[in-house]
Design a protein around this motif. Structure first.
Motif, short mmCIF file in Angstrom:
data_model
loop_
_atom_site.label_atom_id
_atom_site.label_comp_id
_atom_site.label_asym_id
_atom_site.label_seq_id
_atom_site.Cartn_x
_atom_site.Cartn_y
_atom_site.Cartn_z
N PRO B 109 9.76 5.28 -8.37
CA PRO B 109 9.68 6.02 -7.11
C PRO B 109 11.03 6.06 -6.42
O PRO B 109 11.50 5.08 -5.89
CB PRO B 109 8.67 5.21 -6.29
CG PRO B 109 8.73 3.85 -6.85
CD PRO B 109 9.23 3.93 -8.25
N VAL B 366 3.65 8.51 2.50
CA VAL B 366 3.09 7.19 2.22
C VAL B 366 2.74 6.49 3.53
O VAL B 366 1.67 5.90 3.68
CB VAL B 366 4.07 6.33 1.38
CG1 VAL B 366 3.59 4.89 1.30
CG2 VAL B 366 4.23 6.90 -0.01
N VAL B 369 -0.44 7.97 4.84
CA VAL B 369 -1.61 7.51 4.09
C VAL B 369 -2.00 6.10 4.56
O VAL B 369 -3.19 5.80 4.78
CB VAL B 369 -1.34 7.53 2.57
CG1 VAL B 369 -2.40 6.75 1.81
CG2 VAL B 369 -1.26 8.96 2.06
N ILE B 381 -6.31 0.75 -0.94
CA ILE B 381 -4.90 1.08 -1.08
C ILE B 381 -4.24 -0.07 -1.81
O ILE B 381 -4.44 -1.23 -1.47
CB ILE B 381 -4.23 1.27 0.30
CG1 ILE B 381 -4.79 2.52 0.98
CG2 ILE B 381 -2.71 1.40 0.15
CD1 ILE B 381 -4.26 2.73 2.37
N ASN B 382 -3.47 0.27 -2.84
CA ASN B 382 -2.82 -0.77 -3.63
C ASN B 382 -1.48 -1.13 -2.99
O ASN B 382 -0.48 -0.44 -3.16
CB ASN B 382 -2.62 -0.26 -5.05
CG ASN B 382 -2.32 -1.39 -5.98
OD1 ASN B 382 -1.85 -2.45 -5.55
ND2 ASN B 382 -2.60 -1.20 -7.25
N LEU B 383 -1.48 -2.25 -2.25
CA LEU B 383 -0.27 -2.61 -1.50
C LEU B 383 0.88 -3.00 -2.42
O LEU B 383 2.04 -2.88 -2.05
CB LEU B 383 -0.58 -3.76 -0.54
CG LEU B 383 -1.40 -3.37 0.70
CD1 LEU B 383 -1.60 -4.57 1.60
CD2 LEU B 383 -0.73 -2.25 1.48
N ALA B 384 0.56 -3.45 -3.63
CA ALA B 384 1.62 -3.81 -4.58
C ALA B 384 2.46 -2.57 -4.88
O ALA B 384 3.70 -2.64 -4.95
CB ALA B 384 1.01 -4.38 -5.86
N VAL B 385 1.78 -1.43 -5.06
CA VAL B 385 2.51 -0.19 -5.35
C VAL B 385 3.31 0.25 -4.13
O VAL B 385 4.46 0.67 -4.26
CB VAL B 385 1.52 0.92 -5.78
CG1 VAL B 385 2.26 2.24 -5.98
CG2 VAL B 385 0.78 0.53 -7.04
N VAL B 386 2.71 0.10 -2.95
CA VAL B 386 3.42 0.47 -1.73
C VAL B 386 4.70 -0.36 -1.59
O VAL B 386 5.78 0.17 -1.31
CB VAL B 386 2.52 0.27 -0.48
CG1 VAL B 386 3.31 0.52 0.79
CG2 VAL B 386 1.32 1.20 -0.55
N ILE B 389 7.37 0.90 -3.89
CA ILE B 389 7.99 2.13 -3.40
C ILE B 389 9.07 1.80 -2.38
O ILE B 389 10.19 2.30 -2.44
CB ILE B 389 6.93 3.06 -2.77
CG1 ILE B 389 6.04 3.63 -3.87
CG2 ILE B 389 7.61 4.20 -2.02
CD1 ILE B 389 4.94 4.51 -3.37
#
Lengths: 224, 420
Positions: B109, B366, B369, B381-386, B389
Motif C-alpha cells: 500500500p 481509510v 472507513v 475491520i482488520n486493524l493489522a492491515v490498517v 497501510i
C-alpha cells in the motif's frame, strides 16, 4: 495483484455464528425423537438419534474452532470480540449437553417409568423449544449488525429474548414437577437407575439453561 | 532555453506514465467501494471514473498542481542554474512512477502523493542543498497527511450516526430512507460543487461571486437530488430478500445515493492526484520556456488536460481489471455505509484540493472507513492491515527520495553529456 484496501475488511463472523447456532439447535432437537423412541422401546431408532446427535455435535465443534481462529485480536468490531466468543461458547454448550444426555440414555439403556413418561416428553419438548427460540434470536444477529445494535431491531431482539426467558422458566417448572413425580416412584425403582434418571433430567434442563444464556449474551451485545 | 522541446517532451512522457499509473491503480481504490457494494457495475464505474476524474483534474486540480510545481522547492535557491530543477523534476517523476510500479506489483500500500513529495524533497536536498526545501510548506503538507484521515473519519462518523438516527434505527426504515436519502444527495452535490467553485475554478478561467457560488451550488444540489428522488421512487420492495424491516430494499435506496458519492469520489481523486503527475511537468515547461525559475506564469490548462487523459488511458487499459479485483473483495461494505465513507472522504479531499494540499486519497478513504466503524457500522475491520497501510505510508517517503536521488544523477549525467 493483492490489494490492501480490500484487506481492511475482515471476514464477518456473523453468518458462521448463525450457522453454528443452527447446528446446535438441530442437535438438541434430536432429543425429542430419541426420547419418543425410548418410550416405545425402539432401541434401533434411539441409536440412530444418538448418531445424528454425535455427528451434529462434532460438526458444531469444528465450526466453533474455525470461528475462533477467524477472530484474531486485531479485528475491530462494533461489539467486543470477547462477547462474541462467549456467545459462541454457550451456543456450543447447547449441542454439548444434548450429546451428554444421549450418551447417558444409550449407555445406561435408560427406561422411563410409565407414570412420568408424559411429563418427561413435555419437559424435553420445552427445553428444545428454548433452544429453538435461541436460534430464532441468533438469526437476528445480522440485522443487529446492520442496525448497529440500536433502535427498533434491538427492541425486537429484546422481546425475543424475553420469550426465551419465559420458555426457560417454564422448562424449570416442568423440571421440578418431573422431579417430584420421580420422587414418588423412587422406592419402587433400583437406586442406581433413579440416580441416573435425576442426572438425565438435570442435563436436559441444562439444554434450556444454555439456550437462555445465549439470550443473555445477546442482551449483553445490545447493552454496549 | 536550448533543448526546450527535449525537456518538455521528456516531462510529458514521464508525466503521462505517472498519470497512466494513477489511472490504472489508484482510481481503483476510489471506485472499488461503489463496485463492491454493487451500487455500480464495473462498466458504470469506469464511465463515472473517466468523466469525473477528468472533470476533477481540469476543474479543481490547479491548486495542488501549483503546490507540487513550485511550493516545495524554494525558487531562489536554483535561480543560477534552472536546469538543475528540470533534471530534478524529471527524476522525481521517474522515481515516483517506478516506485509505484514496484509497489503495486508487490501489493504494497503506497500513495502516489507521498512518493512524489518524497521524491522532490529527496532530489532537492542532495541536488541543491537542504535549504532549498521549503520546510515550512513541507511541515504543512505532512500535517495535512495526519489531519485529513482524522477529519474524514470524524465526518464519516457523524454522517453514519445521522443515518442510524434518522433511518436505520427506526421501525419504518424504508419510508424514512425514501424521504431522507434525497437530502443526503443534495448535501453531497452542494458541498462538492461549492468547494470546487470557490477554489478550483479560477484555474479554469472562471470566477463567480460568493452569492452566485451559493446559488449555483444549490441549483446543482437540487437538480441531482431530484434526479435521485426519481430513481428512488422507482425502487420496488424486494419481498423475497426482505425481512421485517426491509433492509434489503433500504440498501437499494442507499445505492442511488452511492452513485452520487462515487461521482464525488472520482472528482475528488482527480482534483488531488492529477497534480502528482502534472505538477512536475508544469514546472519543467515553465522553466524550459522562460529559462527562469519561479516565473509567475499561469498554469497552462493543457497540462491538466494531459493529466486527465493519462488517467483515462490508465483506467481503460488496466484500471478495469483492478477495479473488478478490488471490488469483488469489498463486499461487506453495504451502500448505507459505503456512501458515508465516500461522502466524508470526497468532501475532505476536495477541501484539501482547494487549499492546495497534496494528500493521499486512499488514506483519507481509510480514515473515513474507520470512522464508520467507530459508529458501529462495519462488522469487522482488520486493524493489522490498517497498521500496515499507515506504516508503509512512512516508508514510501524515503523510498521515493532515494530513488529520486539516483535518477537525478543518472539524468544529469546523461542529459549533460548529450549535445543539444
Amino acid at each position: 495483484m493483492a490489494n490492501y484496501l480490500s484487506g481492511i475488511f475482515g471476514s464477518s463472523p456473523v453468518a458462521p455464528l448463525q450457522q453454528h447456532m443452527d447446528i446446535a439447535y438441530r442437535c438438541a432437537k434430536q432429543l425429542i425423537p430419541m426420547f419418543e423412541a425410548v418410550v416405545e422401546n425402539d432401541w434401533a431408532a434411539v441409536e440412530e438419534c444418538r448418531h445424528r446427535i454425535r455427528d451434529l455435535e462434532s460438526e458444531a465443534d469444528e465450526m466453533k474452532q474455525a470461528i475462533r481462529s477467524s477472530l484474531p485480536k486485531s479485528l475491530f468490531m462494533p461489539v467486543p470480540r470477547e462477547d462474541l466468543l462467549e456467545l459462541l461458547l454457550v451456543q456450543d454448550r447447547v449441542a454439548n449437553r444434548a450429546k451428554d444426555v444421549s450418551g447417558l440414555v444409550v449407555g445406561r439403556k435408560m427406561e422411563l417409568p410409565e407414570p412420568i413418561t408424559e411429563p418427561f416428553i413435555k419437559f424435553v419438548r420445552c427445553s428444545v423449544a428454548a433452544a429453538k427460540q435461541a436460534r430464532k434470536s441468533v438469526r437476528e444477529l445480522d440485522e443487529l449488525f446492520e442496525t448497529g445494535f440500536r433502535g427498533a431491531e434491538a427492541k425486537l431482539v429484546e422481546s425475543m429474548v424475553a420469550e426465551l426467558d419465559r420458555l426457560e422458566s417454564e422448562s424449570d417448572l416442568l423440571q421440578s414437577e418431573l422431579r417430584s413425580g420421580l420422587f414418588k416412584l423412587e422406592s419402587d425403582l433400583p437406586p442406581v437407575h433413579v440416580m441416573f434418571l435425576y442426572k438425565i433430567i438435570d442435563l436436559t434442563g441444562e439444554v434450556a439453561d444454555y439456550a437462555e444464556r445465549v439470550g443473555r449474551r445477546l442482551e449483553l451485545l445490545l447493552a454496549h | 532555453m536550448e533543448g526546450e522541446y527535449i525537456y518538455i517532451g521528456l516531462a510529458a512522457i514521464f508525466g503521462l506514465f505517472m498519470a497512466w499509473g494513477i489511472g490504472a491503480n489508484d482510481v481503483a481504490n476510489a471506485m472499488a467501494t461503489s463496485v463492491g457494494s454493487r451500487a455500480l457495475t464495473i462498466k458504470q464505474a469506469i464511465l463515472v471514473a473517466a468523466i469525473f476524474e477528468f472533470a476533477g483534474a481540469v476543474l479543481a486540480g490547479g491548486e495542488v498542481t501549483s503546490t507540487i510545481r513550485k511550493g516545495i522547492i524554494d525558487a531562489a535557491s536554483v535561480s543560477e542554474s534552472p536546469k538543475i530543477l528540470i533534471y530534478g523534476m524529471l527524476a522525481a517523476l521517474a522515481a515516483a512512477g517506478s516506485w509505484l510500479w514496484i509497489a503495486s506489483r508487490k501489493g504494497w500500500p503506497v500513495s502516489t502523493t507521498h512518493s512524489i513529495v518524497g521524491a522532490i524533497v529527496g532530489f532537492a536536498i542532495v541536488g541543491i542543498g537542504i535549504d532549498a526545501v521549503n520546510w515550512g510548506k513541507i511541515g504543512e503538507i505532512v500535517a495535512s497527511w495526519i489531519i485529513t484521515p482524522m477529519i474524514a473519519g470524524l465526518a464519516a462518523y457523524l454522517i453514519y450516526s445521522s443515518v442510524q438516527l434518522l433511518i436505520i434505527g427506526r421501525d419504518n426504515p424504508l419510508e424514512r430512507a425514501r424521504r431522507y436519502v434525497p437530502v443526503y444527495i443534495f448535501f453531497a452535490g452542494f458541498t462538492i460543487t461549492l468547494v470546487t467553485i470557490f477554489k478550483g475554478l479560477k484555474h479554469a478561467g472562471l470566477t463567480l461571486s460568493t452569492q452566485d457560488a451559493y446559488l449555483v451550488a444549490t441549483a446543482i444540489g437540487l437538480l441531482i437530488a431530484l434526479i435521485g428522488k426519481f430513481f428512488i421512487s422507482r425502487i420496488q420492495v424486494d419481498e423475497q430478500a426482505d425481512r421485517r424491516f426491509h433492509f434489503a430494499t433500504v440498501e437499494k435506496v442507499f445505492a442511488v445515493l452511492m452513485v452520487v458519492t462515487a461521482c464525488g469520489m472520482a472528482f475528488a481523486h482527480g482534483s488531488n492526484d492529477v497534480a502528482n503527475a502534472v505538477g512536475p511537468v508544469a514546472a519543467v515547461i515553465s522553466i524550459a520556456q522562460s529559462n527562469m525559475v519561479g516565473q509567475e506564469s499561469a498554469l497552462p490548462l493543457a497540462v491538466l488536460f494531459l493529466g486527465g487523459i493519462g488517467i483515462i488511458v490508465g483506467l481503460a487499459t488496466f484500471g478495469r481489471h483492478v477495479i473488478a479485483t478490488v471490488g469483488s473483495k469489498i463486499t461487506h461494505l453495504t451502500p448505507s455505509r459505503g456512501f458515508a465513507a465516500e461522502l466524508a472522504a470526497a468532501t475532505t479531499i476536495v477541501l484539501a484540493s482547494s487549499t492546495g494540499m497534496p494528500i493521499s486519497t486512499t488514506q483519507t478513504l481509510v480514515g473515513a472507513v474507520l470512522g464508520v466503524g467507530m459508529a458501529r457500522g462495519i462488522t469487522a475491520i482488520n486493524l493489522a492491515v490498517v497498521n500496515r497501510i499507515f506504516i508503509s505510508w512512512v516508508i514510501t517517503i524515503p523510498a521515493g527520495a532515494i530513488l529520486a536521488i539516483i535518477f537525478f544523477y543518472v539524468l544529469k549525467t546523461v542529459l549533460e553529456m548529450t549535445p543539444i
